[in-house]
Design an enzyme around this catalytic site. Structure first.
Site: not given
Ligand SMILES: Cc1cc2nc3c(=O)[nH]c(=O)nc-3n(C[C@H](O)[C@H](O)[C@H](O)COP(=O)(O)OP(=O)(O)OC[C@H]3O[C@@H](n4cnc5c(N)ncnc54)[C@H](O)[C@@H]3O)c2cc1C
Length: 500
Positions: A41, A282
């Site tokens: 998105k 945490r």
């Molecule tokens: C600041 C920060 C630091 C962190 N540090 C760490 C760390 O050091 N180590 C660790 O293990 N974890 C860490 N985390 C947690 C970890 O980064 C996240 O849990 C992980 O990156 C999530 O990955 P994901 O692929 O599930 O989601 P995301 O990386 O958030 O990706 C979500 C995707 O879904 C898409 N999307 C959402 N809704 C829709 C929709 N309706 N239609 C189309 N696309 C959509 C978005 O556009 C995006 O592309 C951290 C998180 C944050 C915020």
């Protein structure tokens, strides 16, 4: 875009992109028999993944072993974890690290030319693989760069999945809102992977990016998927406090390197709360800070890293150092950093089996959206990137299993009713009543206020993406409150003053 795909993946964080890359390594894809679409998105790098700082946990150091990592994960999760899953993920960790490296991710090395591993809160050994303090950016860039090589994958950026119906046993009909052209795209697929990330936009103070609006949880629930432990929300102890808001995450790795939390009087207060001091899990550190803040009517506490050498701060934490200077004018070599706990991570979510499949056949949930059983009641630092990539790998076999397709021409979609709801009205309710410390009365108040918002909202005749997201957020907020009201004991991140 075509009208129909074998697999549609929604989301371009580590969950979505690693699922895609594992699929493209499968024999069925290589034989040209698997069509895949990726829908995102925002821009491809607008993800929480891109902002991950600390790194990925995986056993590698001499003296460390799987049992220690398993035990640390179970302790952090208050033994509410699924031990079979914990063992499976932690034993897979070294091999998925190699996959990340083969896909082009560069992790920092030490003087002996081995991987430079950091120690974070709750870990009994140094096992966090990192790239300075911007590991997520390194992973995100590597995964995106691999997309260029893929021929059989259609990629749609700025396309938000807004509705899904399951019409036959093997077909999902999808509606996507094309944000660039304000139009709708209908398509279908046989297997759907929701990798849509977290729910941070429910809270006023969050480390999450704007895309974290819980869309996938809302959609999965509408499809009948089981959602579990959704009230297990992790608050990161140290968000950078800037003018009443959180502007940046101050990584746990700074405490791992020797940083000390101090209250207004300069006291290192963690000694009053836990024998592991600043490196306690945490939930414990967040509640300790919350208590210090309430006791002394403060807005924040401090993280003191003035005991760390210039060289450590410059080589390991250049981004944090620069952010503190740029945002607050603070030189962290000489001054304390103001920090406050902030919403960070959803430990629960859409329930999946050990291959990432939800309770709805053909629907997968990978990454932060999923409840895999790895985290139990609290996530151990740096276990979430690991969870996402491991489950992407585990899911490959199920996703590539031959599907006996019953072709359907039925593209009819039942759209959810979108109501005109103000996103900003949900956040104060959740922050006040569903934060680090909850109470029965507060949860009831939250439920009342959320239902009042829902009742007062009028249905919209024209589609509006903000109101779609707000409708989903409101439903997920209600799921969180209901789940919180059902909890009988305090464990991990979940804390209600009226329970023991
Ligand atoms: C600041 C920060 C630091 C962190 N540090 C760490 C760390 O050091 N180590 C660790 O293990 N974890 C860490 N985390 C947690 C970890 O980064 C996240 O849990 C992980 O990156 C999530 O990955 P994901 O692929 O599930 O989601 P995301 O990386 O958030 O990706 C979500 C995707 O879904 C898409 N999307 C959402 N809704 C829709 C929709 N309706 N239609 C189309 N696309 C959509 C978005 O556009 C995006 O592309 C951290 C998180 C944050 C915020």
């Amino acid at each position: 875009m075509k009208q129909s795909y074998d697999i549609v993946i929604v989301g371009s964080g580590i969950g979505g992109l690693s699922t895609l890359l594992y699929l493209t390594e499968s024999p069925i894809y290589k034989a040209g028999n698997l069509s895949i679409a990726l829908i995102v998105k925002g821009a491809l790098d607008e993800t929480n993944t891109n902002w991950a700082q600390g790194g990925v946990a995986a056993v590698h150091a001499l003296g460390d072993n799987f049992d220690k990592h398993i035990q640390d994960t179970m302790i952090a999760g208050a033994f509410m974890n699924n031990q079979k899953i914990v063992e499976k993920v932690i034993k897979a960790a070294p091999s998925v690290m190699m996959d990340l490296i083969n896909w082009g991710t560069i992790f920092d090395k030490n003087e002996e030319n081995d991987f430079d591993l950091a120690k974070e809160g709750g870990h009994s050994d140094a096992r966090v693989w990192h790239k300075e303090d911007k590991t997520g950016e390194a992973i995100q860039a590597a995964l995106i760069s691999k997309l260029n090589d893929l021929q059989q994958v259609d990629v749609l950026e700025y396309g938000s999945l807004i509705a899904v119906n399951k019409v036959e046993e093997t077909t999902f009909n999808l509606q996507v809102y094309d944000l660039a052209h304000s139009s709708f795209i209908n398509l279908s697929c046989h297997k759907l992977v929701l990798a849509t990330g977290g729910l941070g936009m429910l809270y006023e103070k969050t480390t999450n990016q704007k895309v974290a609006t819980a869309d996938g949880i809302f959609i999965a629930k509408q499809l009948g998927a089981t959602i579990e432990n959704i009230s297990f929300i992790q608050f990161h102890p140290t968000g950078l406090f800037q003018n009443g808001n959180i502007s940046f995450l101050i990584s746990e790795a700074l405490r791992g390197a020797g940083g000390i939390l101090r209250n207004e009087k300069g006291e290192a207060f963690m000694a009053n709360y836990d024998s592991r001091l600043d490196l306690a899990p945490r939930d414990i550190v967040s509640r300790a800070i919350h208590k210090e803040i309430s006791k002394q009517h403060l807005n924040f506490v401090y993280l003191d890293v003035t005991n760390l050498t210039s060289s450590i701060l410059n080589t390991h934490f250049p981004t944090i150092k620069a952010a503190c200077k740029h945002r607050l004018g603070i030189d962290i070599e000489k001054e304390y950093i103001p920090v406050v706990p902030t919403q960070h991570y959803s430990c629960g979510g859409v329930k999946v089996d050990e291959y990432g499949e939800t309770t709805v056949a053909g629907l997968f949930a990978i990454g932060e959206i999923a409840s895999t059983g790895l985290h139990g009641a609290n996530r151990l630092a740096s276990n979430s990137l690991l969870e996402a990539i491991s489950f992407a790998k585990f899911a490959t076999t199920s996703l590539t299993k031959k599907i006996e397709v019953k072709r359907t021409s039925n593209h009819e979609l039942i759209l959810p009713t979108i109501k005109k709801i103000d996103k900003a009205a949900i956040q104060p309710i959740m922050s006040t009543y569903a934060g680090i410390v909850k109470s029965n009365l507060g949860l009831m108040e939250a439920k009342k206020s959320l239902l009042a918002l829902k009742d007062a909202a009028i249905a919209e005749s024209e589609f509006n993406i903000d109101h779609f997201e707000a409708t989903g957020l409101l439903e997920v907020a209600l799921m969180i409150i209901e789940d919180a009201l059902c909890q009988k004991i305090n464990k991990g991140v979940f804390y209600n003053v009226d329970l023991t």
